[in-house]
Scaffold this active site. Structure first.
Site, PDB file in Angstrom:
ATOM      1  N   ARG A 150      24.876  -7.822  22.839  1.00  0.00           N
ATOM      2  CA  ARG A 150      24.048  -8.631  23.739  1.00  0.00           C
ATOM      3  C   ARG A 150      24.833  -8.886  25.010  1.00  0.00           C
ATOM      4  NH1 ARG A 150      27.423 -11.938  24.412  1.00  0.00           N
ATOM      5  NH2 ARG A 150      25.997 -12.983  25.812  1.00  0.00           N
ATOM      6  N   GLY A 151      24.124  -9.488  26.003  1.00  0.00           N
ATOM      7  CA  GLY A 151      24.720  -9.628  27.330  1.00  0.00           C
ATOM      8  C   GLY A 151      24.247  -8.426  28.141  1.00  0.00           C
ATOM      9  N   GLN A 169      25.629 -18.816  21.707  1.00  0.00           N
ATOM     10  CA  GLN A 169      26.560 -17.847  22.312  1.00  0.00           C
ATOM     11  C   GLN A 169      27.759 -18.559  22.952  1.00  0.00           C
ATOM     12  OE1 GLN A 169      23.253 -17.735  22.571  1.00  0.00           O
ATOM     13  NE2 GLN A 169      22.468 -15.667  22.874  1.00  0.00           N
ATOM     14  N   ASP A 200      20.965 -12.060  33.917  1.00  0.00           N
ATOM     15  CA  ASP A 200      20.300 -10.899  33.285  1.00  0.00           C
ATOM     16  C   ASP A 200      19.437 -10.129  34.265  1.00  0.00           C
ATOM     17  OD1 ASP A 200      20.764 -13.030  31.039  1.00  0.00           O
ATOM     18  OD2 ASP A 200      20.672 -11.046  30.109  1.00  0.00           O
TER      19      ASP A 200
HETATM   20  O1  MRU Z   1      20.405 -13.284  24.819  1.00  0.00           O
HETATM   21  P1  MRU Z   1      21.743 -12.834  25.342  1.00  0.00           P
HETATM   22  O2  MRU Z   1      22.881 -13.336  24.519  1.00  0.00           O
HETATM   23  O3  MRU Z   1      21.780 -11.334  25.553  1.00  0.00           O
HETATM   24  O4  MRU Z   1      21.859 -13.514  26.771  1.00  0.00           O
HETATM   25  C1  MRU Z   1      22.991 -13.242  27.542  1.00  0.00           C
HETATM   26  C2  MRU Z   1      23.070 -13.998  28.795  1.00  0.00           C
HETATM   27  O5  MRU Z   1      22.184 -14.743  29.156  1.00  0.00           O
HETATM   28  C3  MRU Z   1      24.261 -13.725  29.675  1.00  0.00           C
HETATM   29  O6  MRU Z   1      24.622 -14.869  30.381  1.00  0.00           O
HETATM   30  C4  MRU Z   1      23.923 -12.607  30.675  1.00  0.00           C
HETATM   31  O7  MRU Z   1      23.453 -11.476  29.993  1.00  0.00           O
HETATM   32  C5  MRU Z   1      25.069 -12.218  31.529  1.00  0.00           C
HETATM   33  S1  MRU Z   1      26.242 -11.264  30.615  1.00  0.00           S
HETATM   34  C6  MRU Z   1      27.493 -10.774  31.644  1.00  0.00           C
END
Ligand code: MRU
Length: 351
Positions: free
Chosen positions: A49-50, A199, A240
């Site tokens: 994820r991220g 997270q 994102d």
């Molecule tokens: O649902 P996730 O854990 O994928 O969400 C991730 C985020 O919101 C992060 O802050 C974002 O992807 C930036 S990662 C460098």
């Protein structure tokens, strides 16, 4: 050395090796994906994820998806490739890095349409590896460009996880902190736990603690009180998807953090690579917001914390308006007072 979040391994058939982030910090376990369903599932269930990490995983997943396809000509190969990319693209809707990397894989195939199919498959593998290696460099550059926004002794709040786990390594928001610390600055961090999937507590607190950085965990609803009672110098978060006008999608709770920061005159920074910009959309209103299962809200680690059959609203992201963002830190430079013109000046027309 940061842990490799995601790697391409295997000389013959090729497999993707990635950390199962759903198990951290209790267990550091690697999973191996060698078919397209397993990589789709890894993205969907947040094992990986991220935004940047999802993009890297999808590029590698594309290679796996087409490896056993036999096509008689480029036209039928490209049709198969498109089936693979649209399947992977249906895993999660918000992080634009997913679609950016899938398009990059399609464009690479198109540019090489005159070559034999077996050669195109090799070229696509190299492209996926390049996306990973480029991301590592981009993260270092974001750190370099952003670290001077932090002074020796600065105290930062961050939300969700925008660290090495969310990228090829080193992170985006956390890159700014890592780079400042590498410059010899003393930096303290408050990490929001980031309900519902934690997270912040499971991943960010773990990463920062492992790196020897002074990190304090708070629940999301403690951010206002923390800003009022502690000396907080800035907020740094990842993103994102960033619209042409600078509105930025990030993990749910980021928008409220930006309002709290504004109220307390605390600068709010977003750190993200150029691939997170979606210049095809004018504002954040057009960013699709993923809604996830009610179970994520009604239970924690499998333990039920709400009445049976309760109604639940579970958006995974929210939009922080550009007007709440002091600057966006990218590998191409820092965009102060983000708006359509300032973004174009640094990012250009093409992420
Ligand atoms: O649902 P996730 O854990 O994928 O969400 C991730 C985020 O919101 C992060 O802050 C974002 O992807 C930036 S990662 C460098």
């Amino acid at each position: 050395m940061p842990l490799p979040t995601i790697e391409w391994i295997g000389v013959v058939d090729g497999r993707i090796k990635l950390i199962d982030q759903t198990l951290l910090p209790n267990e550091l376990k690697y999973v191996y994906c060698d078919d397209i369903e397993s990589i789709y599932n890894a993205i969907k269930t947040l094992m990986v994820r991220g935004a940047p990490a999802i993009g890297i995983a999808a590029a590698m997943g594309t290679v796996i998806g087409i490896k056993n396809k036999n096509a008689v000509n480029f036209e039928s190969f490209f049709k198969q490739l498109k089936e693979v990319t649209s399947y992977l693209g249906s895993s999660r809707p918000t992080a634009v890095n997913l679609f950016w990397s899938l398009k990059r894989m399609e464009d690479t195939a198109l540019r090489n349409s005159d070559k034999p199919i077996s050669e195109i498959k090799d070229i696509l593998l190299n492209e996926a590896k390049t996306i990973l290696e480029e991301d590592k460099e981009i993260c270092r550059k974001i750190g370099e460009n952003g670290e001077n926004l932090l002074e020796d002794g600065s105290c930062v709040i961050t939300h969700c996880n925008a660290g090495g786990l969310a990228t090829g390594d080193y992170g985006t928001a956390l890159a700014v902190i890592f780079a400042a610390v590498e410059k010899g600055k003393n930096i303290r961090v408050y990490a929001d736990e980031t309900r519902p999937l934690l997270q912040g507590s499971r991943l960010t607190a773990w990463e920062l603690k492992n790196a020897g950085i002074d990190v304090t965990l708070i629940c999301d609803n403690m951010a206002a009180h923390t800003m009022k009672t502690k000396k907080i110098d800035c907020v740094v978060v990842g993103s994102d998807r960033i619209a042409a006008n600078g509105d930025a999608a990030n993990k749910i709770g980021t928008y409220s953090l930006s309002i709290i920061a504004k109220e307390h005159n605390v600068p709010f920074y977003v750190a993200a690579p150029a691939s997170t910009f979606d210049l095809s959309i004018v504002s954040g209103d057009e960013i699709p917001i993923e809604e996830r299962s009610p179970d994520e809200v009604t239970s924690i680690s499998g333990n039920k914390i709400a009445p049976d059959d309760i109604k639940v609203f579970n958006p995974a992201f929210d939009i922080t308006p550009a007007s709440n963002i002091k600057a966006i830190i990218t590998e191409r430079g820092v965009i102060n007072s983000p708006n359509t013109e300032n973004i174009k000046n640094i990012i250009g027309n093409k992420p």
